[in-house]
Scaffold this motif. Structure first.
Motif, mmCIF file in Angstrom:
data_model
loop_
_atom_site.group_PDB
_atom_site.id
_atom_site.type_symbol
_atom_site.label_atom_id
_atom_site.label_comp_id
_atom_site.label_asym_id
_atom_site.label_seq_id
_atom_site.Cartn_x
_atom_site.Cartn_y
_atom_site.Cartn_z
ATOM 1 N N UNK A 351 0.781 -1.225 0.000
ATOM 2 C CA UNK A 351 0.000 0.000 0.000
ATOM 3 C C UNK A 351 0.813 1.275 0.000
ATOM 4 N N UNK A 352 2.131 1.182 -0.074
ATOM 5 C CA UNK A 352 2.960 2.385 0.062
ATOM 6 C C UNK A 352 2.772 3.370 -1.083
ATOM 7 N N UNK A 353 2.768 2.889 -2.317
ATOM 8 C CA UNK A 353 2.684 3.805 -3.456
ATOM 9 C C UNK A 353 1.389 4.609 -3.439
ATOM 10 N N UNK A 354 0.337 4.024 -2.865
ATOM 11 C CA UNK A 354 -0.949 4.715 -2.786
ATOM 12 C C UNK A 354 -1.173 5.343 -1.415
ATOM 13 N N UNK A 355 -0.184 5.254 -0.543
ATOM 14 C CA UNK A 355 -0.237 5.866 0.782
ATOM 15 C C UNK A 355 -1.478 5.401 1.554
ATOM 16 N N UNK A 356 -1.585 4.096 1.719
ATOM 17 C CA UNK A 356 -2.757 3.533 2.376
ATOM 18 C C UNK A 356 -2.712 3.721 3.890
ATOM 19 N N UNK A 357 -1.500 3.647 4.482
ATOM 20 C CA UNK A 357 -1.400 3.698 5.948
ATOM 21 C C UNK A 357 -0.211 4.537 6.387
ATOM 22 N N UNK A 358 -0.384 5.871 6.493
ATOM 23 C CA UNK A 358 0.716 6.714 6.969
ATOM 24 C C UNK A 358 1.058 6.410 8.425
ATOM 25 N N UNK A 359 2.178 6.971 8.876
ATOM 26 C CA UNK A 359 2.660 6.745 10.230
ATOM 27 C C UNK A 359 2.401 7.972 11.099
ATOM 28 N N UNK A 360 1.820 7.757 12.261
ATOM 29 C CA UNK A 360 1.637 8.839 13.215
ATOM 30 C C UNK A 360 2.889 9.024 14.057
ATOM 31 N N UNK A 361 3.497 10.198 13.978
ATOM 32 C CA UNK A 361 4.725 10.482 14.733
ATOM 33 C C UNK A 361 4.440 11.094 16.099
ATOM 34 N N UNK A 362 3.326 11.802 16.213
ATOM 35 C CA UNK A 362 3.001 12.435 17.496
ATOM 36 C C UNK A 362 1.512 12.746 17.509
ATOM 37 N N UNK A 363 0.930 12.693 18.680
ATOM 38 C CA UNK A 363 -0.493 13.022 18.803
ATOM 39 C C UNK A 363 -0.796 13.452 20.230
ATOM 40 N N UNK A 364 -1.529 14.534 20.342
ATOM 41 C CA UNK A 364 -2.111 14.955 21.617
ATOM 42 C C UNK A 364 -3.615 15.013 21.380
ATOM 43 N N UNK A 365 -4.330 14.050 21.917
ATOM 44 C CA UNK A 365 -5.758 13.914 21.650
ATOM 45 C C UNK A 365 -6.593 14.569 22.754
ATOM 46 N N UNK A 366 -7.851 14.799 22.428
ATOM 47 C CA UNK A 366 -8.847 15.241 23.418
ATOM 48 C C UNK A 366 -8.396 16.463 24.200
ATOM 49 N N UNK A 367 -7.902 17.477 23.493
ATOM 50 C CA UNK A 367 -7.541 18.735 24.149
ATOM 51 C C UNK A 367 -8.837 19.462 24.491
ATOM 52 N N UNK A 368 -9.041 19.691 25.775
ATOM 53 C CA UNK A 368 -10.314 20.242 26.242
ATOM 54 C C UNK A 368 -10.482 21.693 25.797
ATOM 55 N N UNK A 369 -11.729 22.091 25.609
ATOM 56 C CA UNK A 369 -12.049 23.474 25.260
ATOM 57 C C UNK A 369 -11.564 24.386 26.380
ATOM 58 N N UNK A 370 -10.847 25.434 25.985
ATOM 59 C CA UNK A 370 -10.320 26.367 26.962
ATOM 60 C C UNK A 370 -8.904 26.069 27.412
ATOM 61 N N UNK A 371 -8.310 24.994 26.895
ATOM 62 C CA UNK A 371 -6.926 24.664 27.220
ATOM 63 C C UNK A 371 -6.092 24.620 25.932
#
Length: 514
Positions: A351-371
């Protein structure tokens, strides 16, 4: 054209314009990548290995282990918290030494460990322009290739992350570029020989042996450097080692050597092996000199501890220890541990040539409203996704098929270069699908697929004064504009920008990207 004229093909006359275009686009790419390079101020993804390895290399000449709390302490400014024990590492040292150079200049901080990847990200653009320009015989097409690579998301992220692959990619593109330059050099020397003899061709003779091959020697140096970053560079060396000798055979045949042109397999092939393989091996071994000169590296004392082993008796304790270390590294890459491992970003190379599954290098999820600056009515997110620019990758995949057809059906050797280089950096991974694999490995493919796309754009443009030139220019212009707009659209997910969740989701065009 006469035989001599055909042998002299490849000499561009717009030297000043060529360098202006090359340096301008390279500088543009560097400045884009340099912007806010130190953010986020933490070790992301595999930086946790290579940035720390580089710092201990800088101080001791070998990699040391670090405590579990090292990342937080480094961000807090306490950088020298390494342990006394040597670390088992699974890649050669050159890429880590290059990261260490940035740390030596700017310190053990996020800017320091990312600076040299940023420099090499710009050099990747430089090498791609020079290779595409030489292949196409056009500064315009070379510039197009460089501009497209500047706007690629994966090349952008890898230029801003302290991993080894960006260094490997630069050395591989440079090595292939040297092989192509050697092809032209060799043919020009044959043309010079015919001019000196005053003959139209060699009339069945082999012709003079050309010993001076500076570009082929340079290719050996570049291949050795690529191997000293990651071992899988050996496949590109093998492919272009064979291809470059076949180019010699073709040049002799064009020059009129008849069946004797096949003598080039031995007469030119044996020196080619020395210039590419032996020189490459010497460069590779040179990167291990600090490990050999020291005493503390992992497995460094193995030879002294096993004096009766045949390797020690044959090679001495230092080199035998290095061989043993390499055996253990190979067993790690092919052994049960890695083959039984799992990873959420595992991406099958199909799947690489069609970029089926990129790699996540960093993530900060669920950042609350107001922060953290999150406003509005929904939670926010910050991510760095090592993904290519989708429009670019999908057009390049189609262009690669066109290149294959044009190479084989149209008998145009230039289109074979991006095809062969892409296959050499891609197909070997299919043999290791039992272990986790990651899309960001495809950074070594990107320059070649982009060059393939640029060559196909050259076909669309047509000759300078052809009737369809204007229409071709419009098509190519629209394609480049779409790539630029697409890069701008995904830019926030390449750089950890704050996004409302719905805005992030709108950039995830395929569910497999999440």
């Amino acid at each position: 054209m006469t035989t001599v004229q055909r042998l002299r093909d490849g000499r561009l006359t717009d030297v000043a314009a060529g360098w202006f275009v090359t340096l301008s686009i390279t500088l543009l790419g560097f400045l884009i990548r340099l912007q806010n390079l130190a953010y986020p101020n933490k070790l992301i993804f595999d930086e946790t290995y290579y940035a720390k390895d580089a710092w201990s290399l800088l101080h001791f000449g070998y990699e040391r282990n670090w405590p579990d709390t090292a990342n937080d302490q480094i961000v807090a400014g306490n950088t020298n918290v390494w342990q006394d024990t040597a670390e088992f590492v699974v890649h050669p040292p050159l890429g880590k030494w290059l990261i260490a150079l940035g740390e030596w200049m700017f310190g053990m901080n996020s800017f320091g460990w990312r600076f040299m990847p940023c420099v090499f990200g710009a050099l990747l653009i430089f090498a791609t322009i020079r290779l595409a320009r030489r292949l196409s015989r056009s500064t315009l097409i070379g510039g197009l290739a460089g501009l497209l690579l500047t706007l690629d998301g994966l090349a952008f992220v890898m230029s801003r992350t302290a991993l080894l692959d960006i260094f490997q990619a630069v050395f591989l593109v440079a090595a292939v570029a040297c092989c192509v330059a050697d092809r032209d050099w060799y043919r020009h020397r044959l043309a010079d020989a015919l001019d000196r003899l005053g003959r139209p061709d060699f009339a069945g003779e082999f012709g003079p042996v050309i010993w001076w091959r500076p570009w082929r020697f340079a290719a050996g140096v570049m291949f050795g450097a690529a191997l000293a970053c990651k071992w899988n560079s050996v496949f590109v060396l093998a492919v272009f080692g064979v291809v470059s000798v076949l180019w010699d055979v073709g040049a002799r045949r064009l020059a009129g050597a008849d069946w004797r042109s096949w003598l080039a397999v031995l007469i030119d092939g044996i020196p080619a092996f020395v210039r590419l393989v032996v020189v490459g091996a010497a460069v590779y071994l040179a990167t291990w000199i600090p490990w050999l000169m020291g005493t503390g590296g992992y497995d460094r004392s193995w030879g002294a501890d096993n004096p009766d082993h045949p390797w020690v008796e044959a090679f001495g304790e230092g080199f035998a220890s290095l061989l043993w270390f390499h055996k253990e590294i190979y067993e790690f890459h092919t052994g049960d541990y890695i083959n039984n491992a799992t990873h959420p970003y595992d991406a099958h190379p199909a799947g690489w040539l069609l970029m089926v599954r990129p790699t996540g290098f960093d993530a900060v999820n669920d950042i609350a409203i107001g922060t953290d600056g999150c406003t509005g009515t929904e939670k926010c997110i910050r991510v760095i996704s090592a993904m290519g620019t989708p429009v670019l990758w999908w057009m390049a995949a189609i262009a690669l098929v066109v290149c294959l057809v044009w190479w084989i059906g149209g008998r145009d050797w230039r289109f074979g270069v991006p095809v062969l280089a892409t296959l050499a950096t891609w197909l070997p991974w299919f043999n290791y699908t039992d272990r986790p694999q990651f899309f960001f490995y495809a950074i070594t493919m990107v320059p070649f697929t982009v060059i393939g796309l640029a060559l196909v754009m050259g076909l669309i443009l047509g000759p300078a004064h052809s009737p369809g030139r204007r229409r071709g220019a419009m098509i190519v212009g629209v394609a480049v504009a779409l790539v630029a707009l697409n890069f701008a659209w995904i830019y926030p997910v390449l750089t950890d920008e704050l996004l409302p969740y719905s805005q992030w989701l709108s950039r995830m065009w395929l569910r497999s990207w999440i």
